[in-house]
Design a protein around this motif. Structure first.
Motif, PDB file in Angstrom:
ATOM      1  N   THR A   1       0.835  -1.202   0.000  1.00 26.28           N
ATOM      2  CA  THR A   1       0.000   0.000   0.000  1.00 26.28           C
ATOM      3  C   THR A   1       0.870   1.253   0.000  1.00 26.28           C
ATOM      4  O   THR A   1       0.606   2.206  -0.730  1.00 26.28           O
ATOM      5  CB  THR A   1      -0.921  -0.002   1.228  1.00 26.28           C
TER       6      THR A   1
ATOM      7  N   ASP B   1      -5.927  -0.619  -4.855  1.00 23.65           N
ATOM      8  CA  ASP B   1      -5.439  -1.191  -3.593  1.00 23.65           C
ATOM      9  C   ASP B   1      -6.439  -2.222  -3.081  1.00 23.65           C
ATOM     10  O   ASP B   1      -7.452  -1.867  -2.493  1.00 23.65           O
ATOM     11  CB  ASP B   1      -5.213  -0.097  -2.547  1.00 23.65           C
ATOM     12  N   GLU B   2      -6.154  -3.467  -3.290  1.00 20.77           N
ATOM     13  CA  GLU B   2      -7.018  -4.581  -2.881  1.00 20.77           C
ATOM     14  C   GLU B   2      -8.491  -4.268  -3.103  1.00 20.77           C
ATOM     15  O   GLU B   2      -9.286  -4.328  -2.169  1.00 20.77           O
ATOM     16  CB  GLU B   2      -6.786  -4.900  -1.403  1.00 20.77           C
TER      17      GLU B   2
HETATM   18 MG   LIG Z   1      -2.336  -2.596   2.204  1.00 17.10          MG
END
Ligand SMILES: [Mg+2]
Ligand SMILES: Nc1ncnc2c1ncn2[C@@H]1O[C@H](COP(=O)(O)OP(=O)(O)OP(=O)(O)O)[C@@H](O)[C@H]1O
Lengths: 335, 276
Positions: A43, A158-159
């Protein structure tokens, strides 16, 4: 165009070094996935590229231009957050169009683009709803719509699918991949789901403790892992590692064999003998967890059904062509 | 079966809610009823509930004896002024603590709350003397000032919790979307903060409107708000229940009406964060 290059990028929060020098070359139009264990800095690296975090050292080039001092919006990238981060008080239309409004586009042009994006994502019937009136998958699509409508040089994810249930995740995974290919826009995608990484990526970046362990295509990582970490991280079930005599014979400190590259022989004398501790029968596959004495637990995978059960004795024979060798330092020995 | 059980449960809890609501509302209802009774009936035992001689005489007397509008205006100025000033100070304070906290933020918040733990009467004498020296006794400015300071910790705490609820991701999404700080404030933050701001404002208005300790002690006539107006009916010639009730009804009427019309906002504000 959307070519992204990292040169010696470092990030420290106070005294703690999180990203310890990342070098990366991401070709225009490619789909790059960052994977790694939790807390390894995926991240953080993505946020550095987005500009939401300032680099401590190094350069980030987008289409050859150093952007480390450029604010996020001016980098021409758009981001899809794990939490969706939709504006709760705006309709779907308002959410998707917000970036265009900030860019000062005319109203009817915004509407045209928003409607086109909504059509691509099957969101047309929901344009006037508020985010709280949508399902998780629909919210995620709005977040993606907000990213594509600005026609950015690159997408940062991000995910994005981690809050969705398994079935929806597979469907969205395919949709995202298809959309990215159709638009031809560079994408960087963070996940810790291996299957997502292997299936979506043109190239995978394996991160560990703030360092890039390997950068390559999914098959490269699978077939030629650069070190023990990548070998153990990519592939499911995990690669078997064997040290000691068997490794030394082959001129290595450690050898690794993937479960699918172990031949299972019922009562063979060669190979590595052991007792089955657990047998998992999935119909399509059979997984055997074999207690191989001094070698420890070994996992073997058989495609199809194999009628073996816990307590049976078997012998596991590694495919000589698929044995990975590693030196003391854990790096792969080639040749 | 299951459906019947749920229906019954809903019925029971509805009845319970009505009962609780009635119990809480009863004193106010009783006060309003008493304000329409004669002084004799107001005292009568057993009390008469609805079948008494309805009269408006108390309201007439109250209006004649004291200037309701004067006190109401004072209440509006004092409650409104102290709330507005408290918000002006609290918004930036809560903002910075919620969005760029430092190591000391927690301590500062606790310290602020701790000032509310001391009983006000503990500082009555020094504050009275200060007010006297500075010439703020019986002045609206003085009351605005003291109520504003008194409620500030609560206002900051409430706003802080509301602002904390605003997800950072959304602010970052706005930054990615190209919003400058100013536009982020106008298009994203303010709309998201409005429910919290509104309920803080309402609650503080009610607290300030009903505040009786400082208003009774620091004002007599010029700046006296409705609390003083009510209190004046419990003194010199003894207790007049009916007139006291009439005065109280008049005093709470504005805030009751305000509360009624903003109940949706109030409830949403008070349960903000609890329901996602
Ligand atoms: Mg992360
Ligand atoms: N603002 C910050 N201040 C201090 N440390 C931070 C900050 N943000 C992240 N970290 C630390 O940096 C490390 C990497 O965090 P990051 O969020 O990048 O991990 P990640 O790889 O995305 O993990 P996950 O898969 O769990 O999301 C963590 O150890 C985290 O505690």
């Amino acid at each position: 165009m959307g070519q992204i290059t990292l040169q010696g990028v470092q990030k420290a929060f106070g005294p703690v070094h999180i990203i310890k020098g990342a070098d990366l070359d991401i070709a225009d139009g490619s789909f790059v996935v960052f994977v790694g264990p939790s807390g390894c800095g995926k991240t953080t690296l993505l946020r550095l590229i987005a500009g939401l975090e300032d680099v401590t050292d190094g350069r980030i080039l987008i289409d050859g231009k150093n952007v480390v001092a450029v604010p996020p919006a001016k980098r021409g990238l758009s981001m899809v957050f794990q939490s969706y981060a939709l504006y709760p008080h705006m309709s779907v239309r308002g959410n998707i169009g917000f970036g265009l409004k900030m860019a000062g586009l005319a109203k009817d042009e915004i509407n045209r683009k928003v409607e086109a994006a909504a059509a691509t994502l099957n969101l047309t019937p929901y344009l006037d709803r508020k985010p709280r009136e949508l399902s998780g998958g629909q919210r995620q699509r709005v977040a993606i719509g907000r990213a594509i409508v600005r026609e950015p040089k690159g997408f940062l994810f991000d995910e994005p699918l981690s809050n969705l249930d398994a079935a929806l995740r597979v469907q969205m995974r395919i949709e995202v991949t298809r959309l990215q290919k159709q638009l031809g826009t560079t994408a960087i995608y963070v996940t810790h789901d291996q299957v997502e990484a292997m299936t979506m990526a043109d190239k995978i970046v394996v991160l560990n403790a703030g360092k890039i362990e390997q950068y390559g295509s999914p098959l490269e990582l699978y077939e030629k892992p650069a070190n023990l970490f990548v070998a153990g991280f990519i592939g499911s079930p995990k690669m078997n590692f064997v040290t000691g005599e068997s490794a030394l014979q082959r001129g290595a400190a450690t050898i690794g064999v993937r479960p699918e590259h172990l031949k299972i022989e019922r009562d063979g004398a060669g190979g590595w003998p052991g007792t089955i501790a657990v047998a998992e029968h999935l119909g399509s596959d059979t997984f055997l967890y074999v207690d191989a004495g001094p070698l420890g637990m070994l996992t073997a995978r058989y495609i199809g059904e194999l009628s073996l059960h816990a307590g049976d004795r078997v012998s596991l024979v590694p495919d000589p062509a698929r044995i990975h060798r590693f030196n003391e330092a854990g790096n792969a020995i080639r040749g | 079966m299951a459906r019947m059980a749920t229906t019954r449960r809903v019925a029971v809890s509805t009845a319970g809610a009505w009962l609780a609501g009635f119990l809480i509302f009863f004193p106010i209802l009783w006060m309003i009823l008493a304000s329409f009774k004669t002084e004799l009936e107001a005292f009568a035992i057993p009390p008469s509930f609805l079948f008494f001689h309805w009269t408006l005489e108390n309201y007439a007397t109250v209006q004649e004896r004291s200037d309701y509008l004067h006190h109401a205006l004072n209440s509006i100025i004092i409650a409104g002024g102290s709330t507005l000033i408290a918000l002006l100070i609290a918004v930036p304070a809560a903002w910075s603590m919620a969005f760029s906290p430092t190591k000391r933020t927690k301590d500062i918040l606790l310290w602020m709350l701790s000032t509310k733990m001391m009983p006000p009467v503990g500082v009555l004498v020094p504050i009275y003397l200060i007010f006297k020296t500075v010439g703020l006794l019986d002045s609206r400015i003085g009351l605005v000032f003291i109520l504003c300071l008194g409620n500030l910790p609560i206002v900051i705490w409430m706003l802080f919790t509301y602002f904390k609820e605003i997800p950072r991701d959304i602010l970052e999404a706005a930054r990615m979307d190209g919003a400058t700080i100013g536009r982020e404030l106008v298009y994203v933050l303010t709309p998201m903060a409005i429910p919290g701001l509104a309920s803080t404002l309402l609650l503080n208005l009610i607290l300030a409107w009903n505040e009786a300790f400082w208003t009774l002690n620091l004002s007599t006539s010029e700046a006296a708000p409705l609390t003083v107006f009510i209190a004046s009916y419990s003194s010199p010639e003894g207790l007049f229940w009916a007139k006291l009730s009439a005065a109280s009804t008049l005093a709470i009427a504005p805030i009751l009406v305000l509360g009624w019309f903003s109940q949706k906002q109030l409830v949403r504000g008070l349960t903000f964060g609890a329901v996602k």
